[in-house]
Scaffold this active site. Structure first.
Site, mmCIF file in Angstrom:
data_model
loop_
_atom_site.group_PDB
_atom_site.id
_atom_site.type_symbol
_atom_site.label_atom_id
_atom_site.label_comp_id
_atom_site.label_asym_id
_atom_site.label_seq_id
_atom_site.Cartn_x
_atom_site.Cartn_y
_atom_site.Cartn_z
ATOM 1 N N ASN A 84 -5.023 64.842 12.210
ATOM 2 C CA ASN A 84 -4.180 65.421 13.369
ATOM 3 C C ASN A 84 -4.788 66.907 13.615
ATOM 4 O OD1 ASN A 84 -2.459 66.425 15.291
ATOM 5 N ND2 ASN A 84 -0.717 66.721 13.942
ATOM 6 N N TRP A 85 -5.767 66.824 14.769
ATOM 7 C CA TRP A 85 -6.485 67.841 15.026
ATOM 8 C C TRP A 85 -5.570 69.039 15.798
ATOM 9 C CZ3 TRP A 85 -11.817 65.467 16.902
ATOM 10 C CH2 TRP A 85 -12.485 65.173 15.888
ATOM 11 N N LYS A 86 -4.234 68.571 16.363
ATOM 12 C CA LYS A 86 -3.621 69.397 17.087
ATOM 13 C C LYS A 86 -4.566 69.915 18.287
ATOM 14 C CE LYS A 86 -0.929 70.162 12.814
ATOM 15 N NZ LYS A 86 -0.193 71.083 12.136
ATOM 16 N N HIS A 126 6.003 64.429 15.635
ATOM 17 C CA HIS A 126 5.487 65.313 14.992
ATOM 18 C C HIS A 126 6.159 66.448 14.931
ATOM 19 C CE1 HIS A 126 2.857 68.537 13.207
ATOM 20 N NE2 HIS A 126 2.071 67.535 12.537
ATOM 21 N N GLU A 148 6.053 69.419 14.856
ATOM 22 C CA GLU A 148 6.019 70.458 16.259
ATOM 23 C C GLU A 148 6.295 70.081 17.527
ATOM 24 O OE1 GLU A 148 1.595 70.758 15.294
ATOM 25 O OE2 GLU A 148 2.167 71.886 13.337
ATOM 26 N N GLU A 178 6.539 64.306 6.218
ATOM 27 C CA GLU A 178 5.870 65.544 6.265
ATOM 28 C C GLU A 178 6.853 66.664 6.186
ATOM 29 O OE1 GLU A 178 1.851 65.594 8.669
ATOM 30 O OE2 GLU A 178 3.284 65.842 9.878
ATOM 31 N N GLY A 226 1.143 73.326 7.379
ATOM 32 C CA GLY A 226 -0.018 74.467 7.681
ATOM 33 C C GLY A 226 0.615 75.564 6.924
ATOM 34 N N SER A 239 -0.199 70.359 4.255
ATOM 35 C CA SER A 239 -0.967 71.102 3.240
ATOM 36 C C SER A 239 -1.997 70.062 2.356
ATOM 37 C CB SER A 239 -0.353 72.089 2.420
ATOM 38 O OG SER A 239 -0.025 73.037 3.560
ATOM 39 N N GLY A 269 -3.800 67.897 8.659
ATOM 40 C CA GLY A 269 -4.119 69.021 9.886
ATOM 41 C C GLY A 269 -5.309 69.752 9.555
ATOM 42 N N GLY A 270 -5.081 70.614 8.922
ATOM 43 C CA GLY A 270 -6.194 71.596 8.594
ATOM 44 C C GLY A 270 -7.418 71.336 7.973
HETATM 45 P P1 PGA Z 1 -1.567 70.371 7.583
HETATM 46 O O1 PGA Z 1 -0.824 69.565 8.867
HETATM 47 O O2 PGA Z 1 -2.197 69.584 6.911
HETATM 48 O O3 PGA Z 1 -2.365 71.326 8.213
HETATM 49 O O4 PGA Z 1 -0.371 70.929 6.808
HETATM 50 C C1 PGA Z 1 -0.013 68.248 8.587
HETATM 51 C C2 PGA Z 1 0.372 68.041 10.082
HETATM 52 O O5 PGA Z 1 0.743 68.809 10.943
HETATM 53 O O6 PGA Z 1 0.487 66.762 10.298
#
Ligand code: PGA
Length: 265
Positions: A11-13, A96, A98, A168, A174, A211, A232-233
């Site tokens: 997930n590159w956001k 998600h 967010e 999640e 994050g 994470s 994500g990251g």
């Molecule tokens: P993260 O993000 O790996 O940076 O914690 C995961 C996500 O938002 O799906």
């Protein structure tokens, strides 16, 4: 051990430009043969086309970070799942944390988005997760059930194989704080047990997200109730994504899924 190939979704956001996305996917396809892992990448919507072109023939699926439940209409700023399908997308993330916390999407809407994706022929990666406060007050499972319930009432059982669940914990996204292996296993198993006993849903695919990094992923993926990760990251740099993919390919091999050449670096 899980019988199905592991799933790894990036997930590159709101990161990586069109050019960076294209270069990433080209680099990924150059570094591997068709993987045994189900690999998905969710770039920003404007970078999807370039990524789809770079992924052609590689087995890598490019997906959206969200989609709407209607095919077309007066929904400024939204993405139609059927147009995503037409452009070559393979999946869409929905719900998600967010989207839920910053853009106030509720579980009813998220379920409709998932259904829109499924009806358009996409896989929906349906995200659920509790806040730190909810975990600390012992309401994790009831929150997750609440998030899932509208989906369960909308989705026919024949379409369940088009849904991948992603657990999640909001406090792990994050933050660098990963849930412990016990917390992950306990939560995944509780969700799976509830889906089976209350809804007759056998063996849902449940990813962990929050994470995930190359140094913690092998242990997470070896948990019996974990079928992969939403990342994500650590998915933003090709090198670390390849490390995650390599871990996943080893797991696929342990499961008897044929492993194909994969070079990291
Ligand atoms: P993260 O993000 O790996 O940076 O914690 C995961 C996500 O938002 O799906």
């Amino acid at each position: 051990m899980n019988p199905t190939p592991p799933i790894l979704i990036a997930n590159w956001k709101m990161n990586l430009t069109v050019d960076e996305g294209h270069r990433f996917v080209s680099g990924l396809t150059a570094a591997m043969d068709v993987p045994a892992t189900w690999v998905g990448i969710a770039p920003m919507a404007v970078a999807m086309d370039a990524c789809i072109k770079a992924a052609a023939g590689s087995g890598i699926k490019i997906g959206a970070q969200n989609c709407h439940w209607e095919i077309s209409g007066a929904y400024t700023g939204e993405l139609s799942a059927s147009i995503l399908k037409e452009m070559g997308a393979g999946f869409a993330l929905v719900g998600h944390s967010e989207r839920r916390s910053l853009f106030l999407e509720n579980s009813q809407e998220v379920a409709k988005r998932a259904l829109g994706a499924v009806k358009a022929g996409l896989t929906a990666a349906f995200c659920i997760g509790e806040t730190l406060q909810e975990r600390e007050s012992g309401t994790t499972l009831s929150i997750l059930k609440e998030q899932l319930t509208p989906l369960l009432s909308l989705l026919g059982s024949a379409d369940r194989d088009k849904i991948v669940l992603a657990y999640e914990p909001v406090w792990a996204i994050g933050t660098g704080v990963v849930a412990t292996l016990d917390q992950i296993e306990e939560t995944h198993s509780a969700i799976a047990a509830w889906l089976l006993t209350e809804h007759g849903w056998h063996s849902p695919s449940i990813l962990y997200g929050g994470s995930v990094k190359p140094d913690n992923y092998a242990a997470i993926l070896s948990l019996p109730s974990v079928h992969g990760a939403l990342v994500g990251g650590a998915s933003l740099k090709l090198e670390s994504f390849l490390e995650l993919l390599n871990i996943s390919e080893h797991q696929a091999k342990d499961n008897g899924t044929p492993q194909l050449k994969l070079s990291v670096g």
